[in-house]
Design a protein around this motif. Structure first.
Motif, PDB file in Angstrom:
ATOM      1  N   LEU A  39      38.034 -13.829  25.915  1.00 55.31           N
ATOM      2  CA  LEU A  39      37.725 -14.381  24.684  1.00 55.31           C
ATOM      3  C   LEU A  39      38.875 -14.132  23.440  1.00 55.31           C
ATOM      4  N   ALA A  40      39.646 -13.258  23.374  1.00 56.17           N
ATOM      5  CA  ALA A  40      40.195 -13.586  22.056  1.00 56.17           C
ATOM      6  C   ALA A  40      41.374 -14.394  22.841  1.00 56.17           C
ATOM      7  N   PHE A  41      41.956 -13.965  23.921  1.00 56.05           N
ATOM      8  CA  PHE A  41      42.802 -15.018  23.873  1.00 56.05           C
ATOM      9  C   PHE A  41      42.494 -16.390  24.560  1.00 56.05           C
ATOM     10  N   ALA A  42      41.188 -16.502  25.211  1.00 61.73           N
ATOM     11  CA  ALA A  42      40.605 -17.428  25.805  1.00 61.73           C
ATOM     12  C   ALA A  42      40.799 -18.873  25.193  1.00 61.73           C
ATOM     13  N   GLY A  43      40.921 -19.860  26.439  1.00 63.15           N
ATOM     14  CA  GLY A  43      41.442 -21.466  25.642  1.00 63.15           C
ATOM     15  C   GLY A  43      39.764 -22.232  25.479  1.00 63.15           C
ATOM     16  N   GLN A  44      39.691 -23.603  25.037  1.00 58.49           N
ATOM     17  CA  GLN A  44      38.777 -24.266  25.427  1.00 58.49           C
ATOM     18  C   GLN A  44      38.176 -23.933  27.618  1.00 58.49           C
ATOM     19  N   HIS A  45      39.472 -24.326  27.560  1.00 60.10           N
ATOM     20  CA  HIS A  45      38.563 -24.276  29.592  1.00 60.10           C
ATOM     21  C   HIS A  45      39.206 -23.071  30.116  1.00 60.10           C
ATOM     22  N   TYR A  46      39.991 -22.461  29.845  1.00 60.48           N
ATOM     23  CA  TYR A  46      40.491 -21.350  30.993  1.00 60.48           C
ATOM     24  C   TYR A  46      40.858 -19.803  29.856  1.00 60.48           C
ATOM     25  N   VAL A  47      40.387 -18.872  30.464  1.00 64.00           N
ATOM     26  CA  VAL A  47      40.654 -17.166  29.870  1.00 64.00           C
ATOM     27  C   VAL A  47      42.018 -17.282  29.815  1.00 64.00           C
ATOM     28  N   PHE A  48      43.175 -17.942  30.301  1.00 64.65           N
ATOM     29  CA  PHE A  48      44.146 -17.596  30.606  1.00 64.65           C
ATOM     30  C   PHE A  48      44.944 -19.075  30.492  1.00 64.65           C
ATOM     31  N   GLU A  49      44.775 -19.917  29.547  1.00 66.11           N
ATOM     32  CA  GLU A  49      45.748 -21.059  29.610  1.00 66.11           C
ATOM     33  C   GLU A  49      47.120 -21.092  29.872  1.00 66.11           C
ATOM     34  N   HIS A  50      47.687 -21.868  30.501  1.00 64.44           N
ATOM     35  CA  HIS A  50      49.371 -22.903  30.807  1.00 64.44           C
ATOM     36  C   HIS A  50      49.814 -22.701  29.426  1.00 64.44           C
ATOM     37  N   ARG A  51      51.109 -22.809  29.512  1.00 66.13           N
ATOM     38  CA  ARG A  51      51.706 -22.183  27.664  1.00 66.13           C
ATOM     39  C   ARG A  51      51.498 -23.570  27.486  1.00 66.13           C
ATOM     40  N   THR A  52      51.671 -25.098  28.144  1.00 62.53           N
ATOM     41  CA  THR A  52      52.159 -26.147  27.279  1.00 62.53           C
ATOM     42  C   THR A  52      50.875 -27.013  27.789  1.00 62.53           C
ATOM     43  N   ASN A  53      50.132 -26.703  29.007  1.00 64.14           N
ATOM     44  CA  ASN A  53      48.659 -27.691  29.181  1.00 64.14           C
ATOM     45  C   ASN A  53      47.458 -26.565  29.346  1.00 64.14           C
ATOM     46  N   GLY A  54      46.538 -26.709  27.719  1.00 66.26           N
ATOM     47  CA  GLY A  54      45.787 -26.189  27.732  1.00 66.26           C
ATOM     48  C   GLY A  54      44.246 -26.496  28.305  1.00 66.26           C
ATOM     49  N   ARG A  55      45.162 -28.083  29.420  1.00 71.39           N
ATOM     50  CA  ARG A  55      43.191 -28.261  30.611  1.00 71.39           C
ATOM     51  C   ARG A  55      43.365 -27.402  31.846  1.00 71.39           C
ATOM     52  N   GLN A  56      44.899 -26.597  31.897  1.00 64.49           N
ATOM     53  CA  GLN A  56      45.753 -25.735  33.399  1.00 64.49           C
ATOM     54  C   GLN A  56      45.440 -24.377  32.655  1.00 64.49           C
ATOM     55  N   HIS A  57      45.432 -23.535  34.220  1.00 66.40           N
ATOM     56  CA  HIS A  57      45.268 -22.042  34.192  1.00 66.40           C
ATOM     57  C   HIS A  57      46.934 -21.478  34.118  1.00 66.40           C
ATOM     58  N   ARG A  58      46.838 -20.753  33.796  1.00 64.47           N
ATOM     59  CA  ARG A  58      48.514 -20.103  33.522  1.00 64.47           C
ATOM     60  C   ARG A  58      48.934 -19.818  35.147  1.00 64.47           C
ATOM     61  N   THR A  59      50.101 -19.452  35.506  1.00 59.54           N
ATOM     62  CA  THR A  59      50.653 -19.657  36.694  1.00 59.54           C
ATOM     63  C   THR A  59      50.616 -18.288  37.511  1.00 59.54           C
ATOM     64  N   ARG A  60      50.643 -18.057  38.478  1.00 65.16           N
ATOM     65  CA  ARG A  60      50.785 -16.925  39.134  1.00 65.16           C
ATOM     66  C   ARG A  60      52.224 -16.287  38.949  1.00 65.16           C
ATOM     67  N   GLN A  61      52.850 -17.614  38.943  1.00 69.03           N
ATOM     68  CA  GLN A  61      54.372 -17.156  39.102  1.00 69.03           C
ATOM     69  C   GLN A  61      54.958 -16.411  37.832  1.00 69.03           C
TER      70      GLN A  61
END
Length: 170
Positions: A76-98
């Protein structure tokens, strides 16, 4: 190249040098045996509940997850509105495996790790640890990893033996 197994202590040493969000994602993967893609796709609202089910991206199977109170707080300290691990440029997507893989490879390179360490190595470490903890109960490990095939589970659970034999041949 296939991901290789390393002892849990060595993996934890590598994880300690990752970017904080990537480290947390890898620690959750390591502790629960989840694929990194499933960890990165954790919705913030589910994590708040501590106990929840996910649908595995690779297999479509459902799986129960129970995070510790500490894991929930850290998420929750890192969490965004949608995902805990947000994409660095788009908060509506999660971070990528890559993104996590690149960070892991960066650290492994800095530590001059010769084996091919990837995010999937975490699942192998989990399998080996659970296999040892259960006294060699392969069915239990198979159930925990949500594998359909006992043969695949055996490859994971005995990854330490397989990797040691490969390294002796070299």
């Amino acid at each position: 190249m296939r991901s290789q197994w390393k002892p849990k202590g060595e993996i934890e040493h590598i994880l300690a040098a990752l970017m904080p969000e990537n480290r947390l994602a890898c620690e959750i993967s390591l502790r629960h045996g989840l694929r990194i893609g499933d960890v990165l796709a954790l919705p913030t609202d589910k994590v708040r509940k501590q106990r929840f089910t996910i649908r595995e991206q690779k297999t479509g199977k459902t799986r129960a997850v129970r995070l510790t109170v500490d894991e929930v707080k850290r998420c929750l300290a890192f969490a965004g509105q949608h995902y805990v691990f947000e994409h660095r440029t788009n908060g509506r997507q999660h971070r990528t495996r890559q993104a996590v893989f690149k960070d892991l490879r960066r650290v492994a390179g800095a530590f001059r790790v010769k084996e091919h360490i990837s995010t999937h190595s975490l699942r192998k470490v989990y399998a080996v640890e659970e296999y040892r903890r259960s006294g060699g109960d392969l069915k239990r490990v198979q159930r925990l990893l949500n594998h359909s095939s006992e043969a695949v589970t055996m490859l994971y659970a005995m990854a330490d033996i397989v990797d040691r034999r490969k390294n002796k041949r070299r």
